[in-house]
Scaffold this motif. Structure first.
Motif, mmCIF file in Angstrom:
data_model
loop_
_atom_site.group_PDB
_atom_site.id
_atom_site.type_symbol
_atom_site.label_atom_id
_atom_site.label_comp_id
_atom_site.label_asym_id
_atom_site.label_seq_id
_atom_site.Cartn_x
_atom_site.Cartn_y
_atom_site.Cartn_z
ATOM 1 N N GLY A 215 0.747 -1.231 -0.132
ATOM 2 C CA GLY A 215 -0.018 0.000 -0.094
ATOM 3 C C GLY A 215 0.932 1.350 -0.043
ATOM 4 O O GLY A 215 0.213 2.401 -0.043
ATOM 5 N N SER A 216 2.257 1.205 -0.008
ATOM 6 C CA SER A 216 2.975 2.368 -0.018
ATOM 7 C C SER A 216 3.486 2.581 -1.487
ATOM 8 O O SER A 216 3.772 1.751 -2.006
ATOM 9 N N LYS A 217 3.563 3.888 -1.610
ATOM 10 C CA LYS A 217 3.955 4.360 -2.921
ATOM 11 C C LYS A 217 5.675 4.275 -3.098
ATOM 12 O O LYS A 217 6.130 3.941 -4.076
ATOM 13 N N TYR A 218 6.190 4.285 -1.961
ATOM 14 C CA TYR A 218 7.872 4.234 -1.773
ATOM 15 C C TYR A 218 8.308 2.963 -0.969
ATOM 16 O O TYR A 218 7.630 3.192 0.322
ATOM 17 N N THR A 219 8.821 1.988 -1.059
ATOM 18 C CA THR A 219 9.355 1.036 -0.086
ATOM 19 C C THR A 219 10.720 0.756 -0.003
ATOM 20 O O THR A 219 11.528 1.132 -1.216
ATOM 21 N N SER A 220 11.123 0.142 0.585
ATOM 22 C CA SER A 220 12.837 -0.363 0.925
ATOM 23 C C SER A 220 13.224 -1.144 -0.467
ATOM 24 O O SER A 220 14.280 -1.087 -0.785
ATOM 25 N N LYS A 221 12.176 -2.084 -0.677
ATOM 26 C CA LYS A 221 12.421 -2.978 -1.779
ATOM 27 C C LYS A 221 12.597 -1.964 -3.204
ATOM 28 O O LYS A 221 13.336 -2.468 -4.025
ATOM 29 N N MET A 222 11.929 -1.091 -3.391
ATOM 30 C CA MET A 222 11.986 -0.317 -4.587
ATOM 31 C C MET A 222 13.490 0.486 -4.693
ATOM 32 O O MET A 222 14.135 0.633 -5.714
ATOM 33 N N HIS A 401 -12.333 5.966 0.513
ATOM 34 C CA HIS A 401 -10.926 5.930 0.902
ATOM 35 C C HIS A 401 -10.661 4.925 2.029
ATOM 36 O O HIS A 401 -9.457 4.719 1.866
ATOM 37 N N ALA A 402 -11.329 4.863 2.857
ATOM 38 C CA ALA A 402 -10.913 4.018 4.380
ATOM 39 C C ALA A 402 -10.744 2.780 3.775
ATOM 40 O O ALA A 402 -9.864 2.044 4.342
ATOM 41 N N VAL A 403 -11.383 2.226 2.761
ATOM 42 C CA VAL A 403 -11.096 0.550 2.353
ATOM 43 C C VAL A 403 -10.327 0.322 1.176
ATOM 44 O O VAL A 403 -10.195 -0.530 0.510
ATOM 45 N N SER A 404 -9.647 1.719 0.542
ATOM 46 C CA SER A 404 -8.869 1.722 -0.792
ATOM 47 C C SER A 404 -7.865 0.955 -0.719
ATOM 48 O O SER A 404 -7.456 0.388 -1.753
ATOM 49 N N GLU A 405 -7.354 0.412 0.692
ATOM 50 C CA GLU A 405 -5.939 -0.058 0.632
ATOM 51 C C GLU A 405 -6.048 -1.552 1.177
ATOM 52 O O GLU A 405 -5.141 -2.227 1.152
ATOM 53 N N TYR A 406 -7.409 -2.113 1.479
ATOM 54 C CA TYR A 406 -7.905 -3.192 2.018
ATOM 55 C C TYR A 406 -7.106 -4.400 1.028
ATOM 56 O O TYR A 406 -7.682 -4.044 -0.267
ATOM 57 N N PRO A 407 -6.644 -5.551 1.291
ATOM 58 C CA PRO A 407 -6.322 -5.975 2.738
ATOM 59 C C PRO A 407 -5.331 -5.360 3.311
ATOM 60 O O PRO A 407 -4.813 -6.153 4.291
ATOM 61 N N ALA A 408 -4.359 -4.761 2.706
ATOM 62 C CA ALA A 408 -3.132 -4.108 3.555
ATOM 63 C C ALA A 408 -3.465 -3.610 4.658
ATOM 64 O O ALA A 408 -4.505 -2.853 5.005
ATOM 65 N N THR A 409 -2.791 -3.489 5.700
ATOM 66 C CA THR A 409 -3.123 -3.352 7.136
ATOM 67 C C THR A 409 -2.575 -1.665 7.420
ATOM 68 O O THR A 409 -1.544 -1.366 7.772
ATOM 69 N N GLU A 410 -3.376 -1.212 6.725
ATOM 70 C CA GLU A 410 -2.691 0.425 6.584
ATOM 71 C C GLU A 410 -3.891 1.290 7.724
ATOM 72 O O GLU A 410 -4.985 1.075 7.934
ATOM 73 N N GLY A 411 -3.320 2.359 8.444
ATOM 74 C CA GLY A 411 -3.746 3.071 9.256
ATOM 75 C C GLY A 411 -5.502 3.703 9.013
ATOM 76 O O GLY A 411 -6.006 3.966 9.974
ATOM 77 N N LEU A 412 -5.629 4.001 7.697
ATOM 78 C CA LEU A 412 -6.611 4.652 7.421
ATOM 79 C C LEU A 412 -7.986 3.737 7.359
ATOM 80 O O LEU A 412 -9.152 4.281 7.217
ATOM 81 N N PHE A 413 -7.893 2.414 7.567
ATOM 82 C CA PHE A 413 -8.973 1.671 7.816
ATOM 83 C C PHE A 413 -9.962 2.163 9.018
ATOM 84 O O PHE A 413 -9.468 2.515 10.112
ATOM 85 N N PRO A 414 -11.311 2.246 8.928
ATOM 86 C CA PRO A 414 -12.122 2.851 9.850
ATOM 87 C C PRO A 414 -12.549 2.183 10.772
ATOM 88 O O PRO A 414 -12.697 0.995 10.871
ATOM 89 N N GLN A 415 -12.992 2.815 12.039
ATOM 90 C CA GLN A 415 -13.579 2.091 13.144
ATOM 91 C C GLN A 415 -14.918 3.253 13.104
ATOM 92 O O GLN A 415 -14.806 4.282 12.894
ATOM 93 N N ASN A 424 -16.654 -4.411 -1.102
ATOM 94 C CA ASN A 424 -15.947 -5.247 -1.998
ATOM 95 C C ASN A 424 -14.519 -5.179 -2.035
ATOM 96 O O ASN A 424 -14.188 -4.226 -2.691
ATOM 97 N N GLY A 425 -13.628 -6.103 -1.351
ATOM 98 C CA GLY A 425 -12.434 -5.814 -1.212
ATOM 99 C C GLY A 425 -11.434 -6.038 -2.394
ATOM 100 O O GLY A 425 -10.464 -5.784 -2.638
ATOM 101 N N ASP A 426 -12.385 -6.913 -3.487
ATOM 102 C CA ASP A 426 -11.826 -7.353 -4.640
ATOM 103 C C ASP A 426 -11.984 -6.367 -5.695
ATOM 104 O O ASP A 426 -11.429 -6.338 -6.764
ATOM 105 N N ALA A 427 -12.700 -5.387 -5.647
ATOM 106 C CA ALA A 427 -13.215 -4.322 -6.467
ATOM 107 C C ALA A 427 -12.149 -3.336 -6.645
ATOM 108 O O ALA A 427 -11.247 -3.212 -5.819
ATOM 109 N N GLU A 428 -12.259 -2.498 -7.604
ATOM 110 C CA GLU A 428 -11.132 -1.332 -7.881
ATOM 111 C C GLU A 428 -11.343 -0.451 -6.842
ATOM 112 O O GLU A 428 -12.428 -0.121 -6.422
ATOM 113 N N PRO A 429 -10.177 0.150 -6.233
ATOM 114 C CA PRO A 429 -10.373 1.181 -5.314
ATOM 115 C C PRO A 429 -11.061 2.191 -5.836
ATOM 116 O O PRO A 429 -11.135 2.775 -7.117
ATOM 117 N N GLY A 430 -12.094 3.123 -4.933
ATOM 118 C CA GLY A 430 -12.993 4.007 -5.387
ATOM 119 C C GLY A 430 -14.311 3.504 -5.857
ATOM 120 O O GLY A 430 -15.541 4.158 -6.065
#
Length: 504
Positions: A215-222, A401-415, A424-430
Motif C-alpha cells: 500500500g506504500s508508494k515508496y518502499t525499501s524494496k524499490m 478512501h477508508a477501504v481503498s488499501e484493503y487488505p493491506a494493514t493500513e492505518g486509514l481503515f475505519p472504525q 467488496n475488497g476485490d473491486a477497484e479502489p474507489g
C-alpha cells in the motif's frame, strides 16, 4: 655504509608495506543489531510478546565485549506510543537509548508526533544522531535536528549509514507537526547519497523507515531495486518479520517486526574492503527467556514507571471482555474496541456518525479493571475529538478512501459508530463500497450528516482530504479523556462486533 643504510631503509619499507598489506587483507567481522517500530514498548511483556530493552542491552553489551565490532541501529517510530514515553514527550526513550549506546536512529513518521520543536529538543538531549537524508525544508533552511548520514570505522573498515524517512509522514502524523517540511523521493535521495558515500566507505547501509507494504508508494524494496551499491537496508514502518532478511538484487533488507518482539542482527564479513558474506537473523522472545536484564536499564525504567504511576494506575472502569485493538485487526475490520471508542465519540458529540482511523488505536485491553494508563496506551496521540458536517456524498467518499488499501494493514481503515456499510475488497479502489446505512436508513447523497472524528483526520491525516473543508460544528476534549469518561459512565462495559463493517 651508505649502501648498508639504503638496504636497511629499503628492507624496513618492504616490511612496513608487507605488514600494511597483511592488515588490509585480513577479514573483518562486523555485527549490526537493529530494532524498528518499538513504539516505546521498552519493557518485556507477556501480553505484547516484547523482549524489552533491558534484555536487549544485555545481549548487545555481551557482543560488544566479545566481538568488538558491533553497531546498534534503530529504524524509527521509537519516541512515541506508550505512557512511559508520552507523559514526558519522548525524553525517557532518549535516555534509555543513550544508555544502550545506539549508534543512529532514523526518523519514523510517529517520531514527529510531538512536533518539530520537541524533536529538536530530543535531538539536543540525545547522544546519537537522527538520520533522514530525504527530509528538507520548503524554504531551504537547514534542519538542525537531523543528519543525512554518519561514517563509523571498525578495524579499518569504514561503514556509511544514511537515513530515509517515509514520505507518508506528511499525512501519517498530524499535518501541523510537519509544516514547512518536504519529504523528498527516497529513491532519488538514496542515489545521490550512495554516490557521495561510494568513495568514502567500504560498506553502505541504508537505515530506512519505508517498509515493504504494497500500500506504500515508496518502499525499501524499490530502493534496493533501483539504487545499486547499498549492501544492507535496515528497515521499519511496515512491521514485517524478516527472519533471515530478504535479498533484492545485491542488497539485503532486514526488519525486526514491532514492539521489541525481536532483536535483529546482521553479521558481515569484509575482506580487503569487499563484503564477502552477509547473514541476517532475529532473536525471539523465547530465546531470551534465560537472559538477565541489564541492571542499569531496568533501574531507569523502574524509576520512570514509579514517577508515572500516580497518574496511570487510577482505575476508570471495568470490562467484561477483552477489548481488541490489535494492529492487524483494527486496520482490516470491525473490532469491539473500535466500536467502544467511536460510540464514546458519538455520545459525547451527539452526532449521526462517528469515524476514527484504525491506525490511531495502538493496543488491546485485557478483561478486568481498566486504568488510565491502559487507555492512554490505546490512544497515545493526544488527538482531540470534534464534530463536522458533511454531505452523504462526502461521507461515502470517506468510506471509499477508508477501504481503498484493503487488505493491506493500513492505518486509514475505519472504525465506525452510527453507520453500517458493506464493501467488496476485490473491486477497484474507489468502487468498493456497496451499501451504506446511517442509523438504519440508507445513506442519501445530498443529505447533510454530523460526523464525530478526530483532529488528525479533520486536518487530512491518513489522506482524509474530504474532511478538511468541512465546517466544525462542535469540539470536545482529548480523545482518551472522552473514552475514559464513557467507560466510567457505562462500566462494566462489554462491547461486541455488530456487523458495522462487512467485507463481501
Amino acid at each position: 655504509m651508505k649502501f648498508k643504510k639504503l638496504s636497511i631503509t629499503f628492507l624496513t619499507l618492504i616490511l612496513v608495506m608487507t605488514l600494511s598489506f597483511t592488515i588490509l587483507a585480513e577479514e573483518v567481522d562486523i555485527r549490526i543489531y537493529h530494532v524498528n517500530d518499538v513504539h516505546s514498548r521498552v519493557e518485556d511483556d507477556d501480553y505484547a510478546g516484547s523482549i524489552g530493552y533491558a534484555k536487549m542491552a544485555t545481549l548487545i553489551k555481551k557482543a560488544r565485549r566479545e566481538m568488538g565490532n558491533v553497531m546498534f541501529l534503530d529504524a524509527g517510530d521509537s519516541f512515541h506510543g506508550q505512557t512511559i514515553a508520552n507523559i514526558n514527550d519522548g525524553e525517557a526513550i532518549s535516555n534509555i537509548l543513550d544508555l544502550m549506546n545506539v549508534d543512529a536512529l532514523t526518523l519514523g513518521n510517529h517520531d514527529f508526533n510531538y512536533g518539530q520543536a520537541r524533536l529538536e529538543e530530543l535531538a539536543n538531549m540525545s547522544n546519537f544522531p537522527f538520520l533522514a537524508a530525504n527530509l528538507v525544508r520548503e524554504d531551504g533552511e537547514e534542519i538542525p535536528y537531523k543528519k543525512d548520514y554518519i561514517i563509523k570505522e571498525y578495524d579499518g573498515v569504514k561503514v556509511g549509514v544514511f537515513g530515509l524517512v517515509t514520505p507518508e509522514t506528511a499525512y501519517k502524523t498530524h499535518p501541523k507537526n510537519v509544516e514547512g517540511l518536504v519529504f523528498e523521493n527516497p529513491i532519488t535521495t538514496a542515489n545521490a547519497v550512495v554516490n557521495e558515500l561510494r568513495g568514502k566507505v567500504d560498506i553502505i547501509v541504508g537505515l530506512t523507515h519505508l517498509g515493504i507494504s504494497e500500500g506504500s508508494k515508496y518502499t525499501s524494496k524499490m530502493v534496493a531495486e533501483e539504487v545499486p551499491g547499498i549492501d544492507l537496508i535496515v528497515d521499519g514502518h511496515s512491521h514485517n518479520v524478516l527472519k533471515e532478511g530478504m535479498m533484492v538484487n545485491d542488497t539485503m533488507i532486514v526488519m525486526a517486526g514491532e514492539y521489541s518482539k525481536f532483536l535483529g542482527y546482521v553479521d558481515l564479513t569484509v575482506d580487503n574492503g569487499e563484503l564477502t558474506d552477509i547473514k541476517a537473523n532475529l532473536i525471539t522472545r523465547e530465546e531470551t527467556a534465560d537472559v538477565e536484564k541489564d541492571f542499569i536499564i531496568s533501574t531507569v525504567v523502574d524509576r520512570i514507571n514509579r514517577a508515572n504511576a500516580a497518574i496511570t494506575s487510577q482505575t476508570v472502569g471495568v470490562t467484561r471482555v477483552e477489548l481488541n485493538g490489535e494492529r492487524g485487526n483494527v486496520r482490516t475490520g470491525e473490532t469491539n474496541l473500535g466500536n467502544l471508542i467511536t460510540d464514546a465519540m458519538r455520545a459525547k458529540l451527539d452526532t449521526d456518525v462517528a469515524i476514527t482511523n484504525g491506525g490511531g488505536i495502538r493496543a488491546s485491553i485485557d478483561r478486568g479493571e481498566i486504568t488510565q494508563g491502559e487507555v492512554i496506551t490505546v490512544l497515545p496521540f493526544g488527538n482531540t475529538a470534534m464534530a463536522i458536517e458533511i454531505s452523504g456524498a462526502k461521507l461515502r467518499a470517506a468510506l471509499e478512501h477508508a477501504v481503498s488499501e484493503y487488505p493491506a494493514t493500513e492505518g486509514l481503515f475505519p472504525q465506525v459508530s452510527g453507520i453500517k456499510f458493506t464493501f467488496n475488497g476485490d473491486a477497484e479502489p474507489g468502487n468498493r463500497v456497496q451499501q451504506v446505512w446511517v442509523e438504519g436508513e440508507e445513506l442519501e447523497q445530498d443529505k447533510m450528516y454530523t460526523v464525530a472524528t478526530n483532529d488528525f483526520m479533520k486536518a487530512g491525516g491518513d489522506g482524509y482530504t474530504m474532511f478538511t473543508d468541512a465546517p466544525i460544528v462542535k469540539e470536545a476534549g482529548g480523545l482518551e479523556e472522552i473514552v475514559m469518561e464513557y467507560i466510567e459512565a457505562n462500566s462494566p462495559v462489554a462491547p461486541v462486533t455488530e456487523g458495522r463493517i462487512v467485507a463481501e
